[in-house]
Scaffold this motif. Structure first.
Motif, PDB file in Angstrom:
ATOM      1  N   THR A  52     -65.619   6.357-138.960  1.00  0.00           N
ATOM      2  CA  THR A  52     -64.357   5.648-139.155  1.00  0.00           C
ATOM      3  C   THR A  52     -63.261   6.421-138.464  1.00  0.00           C
ATOM      4  OG1 THR A  52     -64.968   4.701-141.303  1.00  0.00           O
ATOM      5  CG2 THR A  52     -62.628   4.936-140.865  1.00  0.00           C
ATOM      6  N   MET A  53     -62.419   5.713-137.703  1.00  0.00           N
ATOM      7  CA  MET A  53     -61.250   6.351-137.116  1.00  0.00           C
ATOM      8  C   MET A  53     -60.030   5.511-137.456  1.00  0.00           C
ATOM      9  SD  MET A  53     -59.736   4.553-134.369  1.00  0.00           S
ATOM     10  CE  MET A  53     -58.981   5.882-133.474  1.00  0.00           C
ATOM     11  N   SER A  54     -58.912   6.208-137.663  1.00  0.00           N
ATOM     12  CA  SER A  54     -57.662   5.500-137.944  1.00  0.00           C
ATOM     13  C   SER A  54     -56.524   6.163-137.200  1.00  0.00           C
ATOM     14  CB  SER A  54     -57.377   5.479-139.448  1.00  0.00           C
ATOM     15  OG  SER A  54     -57.142   6.791-139.922  1.00  0.00           O
ATOM     16  N   VAL A  55     -55.482   5.387-136.946  1.00  0.00           N
ATOM     17  CA  VAL A  55     -54.298   5.890-136.257  1.00  0.00           C
ATOM     18  C   VAL A  55     -53.095   5.053-136.684  1.00  0.00           C
ATOM     19  CG1 VAL A  55     -54.680   4.418-134.222  1.00  0.00           C
ATOM     20  CG2 VAL A  55     -53.297   6.493-134.005  1.00  0.00           C
ATOM     21  N   GLN A  56     -51.948   5.702-136.822  1.00  0.00           N
ATOM     22  CA  GLN A  56     -50.699   4.976-137.027  1.00  0.00           C
ATOM     23  C   GLN A  56     -50.157   4.604-135.655  1.00  0.00           C
ATOM     24  OE1 GLN A  56     -48.679   7.918-139.564  1.00  0.00           O
ATOM     25  NE2 GLN A  56     -48.510   6.293-141.095  1.00  0.00           N
ATOM     26  N   LEU A  57     -49.925   3.333-135.470  1.00  0.00           N
ATOM     27  CA  LEU A  57     -49.567   2.803-134.160  1.00  0.00           C
ATOM     28  C   LEU A  57     -48.256   2.041-134.260  1.00  0.00           C
ATOM     29  CD1 LEU A  57     -52.066   1.020-131.807  1.00  0.00           C
ATOM     30  CD2 LEU A  57     -49.982  -0.174-132.462  1.00  0.00           C
TER      31      LEU A  57
END
Length: 700
Positions: free
Chosen positions: A586-591
């Motif tokens: 799982t990868m996440s980023v605030q965009l």
């Protein structure tokens, strides 16, 4: 297959990189033959001490273009188109990999643009398409060493593979150079006789070619003047020089230098690469090519320690995977050997298969003299070398002698899983890196103490170092037990968004000054493995070699702004990082999208042309794409999003199932089994401006 196949590969690949490193500081056009001689005279060692030798096109191509055997030619011989796809997939356009000298100037740049515009290989490199000058430059010869290494004792097959690879960008004598060297490397597995090797190589070159003619001219001159390589170099200048063969770096003059170095080197590895370097013209290419041939021919024992030691079993490269850009030579030699068995349709020895792990760091110190790029922080107190005296299993280990250390004195033994720009002396080919060690992973090794003096046994503490702060995260000291193997294992702690650039142990003496600690430790079975769990804090990152750490950028203008990674682009652009071979995660980023209709994350990306991309795709749309040399929309849904608002994108890929959420709400779920592993990152398929913050990654 040769019984010493793996060791021969190891020597050949070391030989290639020694030649490249020796020749690189005196490359043309500034360094002429006369200037090299007037400045250095007889070259008998490296002429420069690099902190770490940066990337080089002569190493990039043989590594990355061979990936065609994994991506397309998995059960058959390669074609030019297979290798062309590797060119497009693993290159970051305009930076790294090879010389981007301009269309119609650089052969490789010309071929890349042709491929990108839809001109297929081999037309992309043909004389018909590009003219004879561009097609017959040296690149067809310098990117092919590994095709010879994976086809031992079969010069014809090696030459055919080399030709298929070279025809992506070259034709005519540009291809003949590939055929010669692949065949010569292949022949070197079964004989150390240079004459036999050269004859076998030339047997794969057309008899009426200019390549054959310059080779025969050198061979004839050598027969008449066997003791004077400089006289032969004068002959080449007169009859076959750059004034007669146009372009930036033509094949024919340099082919003459390579044959000269092989003949006058007389099977002595060190002398051969030295002669190739002293003769000028394309010094790193020529010394690298002959270094592979003679390295295979003579084996490890024929390579001088003065040339081998600075390599320290490691090189860096500048392809699109920052993870693969950090290469351990013994491990890669095993990978090449496994491929060689596959291509020969022979069963690979089980011990070789289990000793190579592409998705983790694993050092067994079995190859002769191997160090796997392990390093010491204090060479005054400690000295490092390979040992066959003692091993936890197998025959080899790493020996560290500690010499008269007293209480409180320390020395680190460590591996470099990441590099900063300040650890290089120059900017050669702009390497970029993704760490090979992460928070959440485990580190293990076996340590044996053989202490000769001191009233207290030596102690150690496992540690990792943070790349930005340079802080050591120590795991607590442990006293070694004399004459016993100790199992060591620890989990890499949370790096709090920083990167990790050292992994190892801190040795410390507990002995008072009047006694002094003297002795050795042996280290074996060093591993960095298991599931990673970490974050990337952009306030702790930097811009190195034109990239925001730890990403490799392809297209676009990337920078650090307000503790965020910022993209501004007028074209499709990507930034990739992470373990290239990661499978389920799982990868996440605030965009925060600022302009444009496309703002995405990438998962299981295997390069510029392979992977999944998911996110905003036009007004009110979220879409999942598969990029397989062209984007295909797999699924999508409606979602009202706005510019200049913060969104948390989360993509999970497990097995063949891809799911995507925004701000915790799952929007897409889709099954596809095209890509089984790959990097992650961020991307856009149109013009865009975007901020990215707080990247998180968890392996499942």
């Amino acid at each position: 297959m040769p019984t010493n196949y793996l060791e021969k590969i190891y020597a050949g690949y070391l030989g290639m990189n020694i030649g490249i490193r020796l020749g690189a500081p005196v490359e043309p056009t500034i360094w002429t033959y006369e200037r090299i001689y007037n400045t250095y005279g007889e070259i008998t060692d490296y002429v420069k001490e690099f902190k770490n030798f940066a990337a080089d096109d002569d190493a990039n191509g043989p590594f990355y273009f061979l990936r065609a055997l994994y991506d397309d030619a998995t059960d058959r011989d390669i074609t030019p188109n297979d290798v062309a796809r590797a060119w497009l997939n693993y290159s970051r356009e305009g930076v790294g990999m090879f010389w981007w000298g301009g269309y119609g100037v650089s052969t490789e740049h010309t071929a890349f643009i042709n491929l990108k515009k839809g001109i297929p290989a081999p037309q992309s490199g043909s004389i018909e398409q590009n003219g004879p000058i561009i097609a017959e430059q040296i690149g067809g010869q310098i990117f092919i060493d590994t095709w010879g290494l994976v086809n031992p004792c079969n010069p014809k097959k090696a030459a055919d593979f080399g030709e298929a690879a070279a025809r992506v960008s070259h034709d005519g004598d540009g291809v003949n150079g590939a055929r010669f060297f692949c065949a010569a490397i292949s022949k070197a597995f079964e004989t150390s006789d240079i004459n036999e090797i050269v004859v076998a190589g030339l047997a794969q070159v057309p008899a009426d070619s200019t390549y054959m003619k310059v080779a025969q001219a050198v061979i004839a001159f050598h027969a008449a003047n066997p003791g004077d390589f400089r006289a032969c170099r004068d002959m080449l200048e007169r009859d076959w020089g750059y004034d007669k063969y146009k372009g930036v770096c033509h094949m024919i003059p340099n082919a003459g230098i390579c044959i000269l170095a092989l003949m006058y080197g007389e099977g002595d590895f060190n002398r051969t690469v030295e002669i190739a370097t002293m003769c000028g013209w394309d010094t790193d290419c020529n010394a690298g090519n002959v270094g592979t041939v003679v390295g295979v021919a003579v084996g490890i024992e024929g390579i001088a320690d003065k040339y081998r030691k600075p390599i320290n079993d490691s090189i860096v490269m500048s392809g699109i995977s920052g993870y693969m850009n950090i290469l351990d030579i013994p491990s890669y030699s095993k990978e090449l050997a496994i491929l060689g068995y596959r291509l020969a349709n022979e069963e690979c020895p089980q011990e070789l298969l289990i000793s190579f792990k592409e998705d983790e760091v694993y050092f067994d110190f079995e190859l002769p003299g191997s160090t796997h790029n392990m390093r010491l922080s204090n060479p005054f107190f400690c000295k490092l070398k390979h040992s066959t005296e003692r091993a936890y299993q197998g025959t080899g280990s790493l020996e560290v002698m500690f010499d008269r250390m007293t209480r409180g004195e320390q020395c680190k033994l460590y591996y470099k899983p990441f590099y900063n720009r300040d650890e290089f002396s120059d900017e050669r080919y702009s390497p970029t890196f993704a760490p090979r060690a992460y928070s959440g992973q485990k580190v293990s090794m076996k340590i044996y103490l053989d202490q000769w003096n001191g009233n207290e046994t030596l102690g150690f503490a496992p540690y990792v170092r943070l790349a930005k702060s340079k802080q050591d995260l120590l795991q607590g000291y442990v006293k070694l037990v004399n004459n016993e193997w100790l199992d060591v294992e620890f989990e890499i702690p949370d790096s709090q968004g920083d990167l990790i650039d050292e992994v190892g142990i801190v040795l410390e003496s507990y002995t008072p000054a009047k006694f002094k600690s003297l002795g050795r430790i042996f280290v074996d079975e060093f591993r960095i493995y298991d599931k990673a769990k970490y974050s990337i804090d952009f306030s702790k990152q930097a811009i190195h070699f034109g990239c925001v750490t730890p990403f490799a950028h392809n297209h676009g203008a990337w920078s650090l702004v307000d503790d965020a990674m910022y993209l501004m682009t007028a074209e499709p652009s990507e930034a990739y990082t992470g373990n290239y071979f990661a499978k389920d995660y799982t990868m996440s980023v605030q965009l925060n999208p600022q302009s444009g209709d496309s703002h995405m994350v990438a998962v299981r990306a295997q390069g510029a042309m392979r992977g999944y991309h998911v996110g905003f795709d036009g007004a009110g749309q979220v879409s999942l794409f598969k990029n397989d040399f062209g984007y295909t929309k797999l699924t999508g849904c409606n979602y009202e999003w706005k510019l200049n608002e913060e969104y948390e994108f989360t993509a999970t890929i497990q097995g063949n199932l891809i799911s995507f959420s925004i701000n915790g709400e799952e929007l897409l779920k889709y099954a596809d089994d095209t890509f089984a592993y790959g990097m992650y990152g961020v991307s856009t398929i149109t013009a865009a401006r975007t901020y990215y913050r707080n990247v998180k990654f968890i392996e499942i």
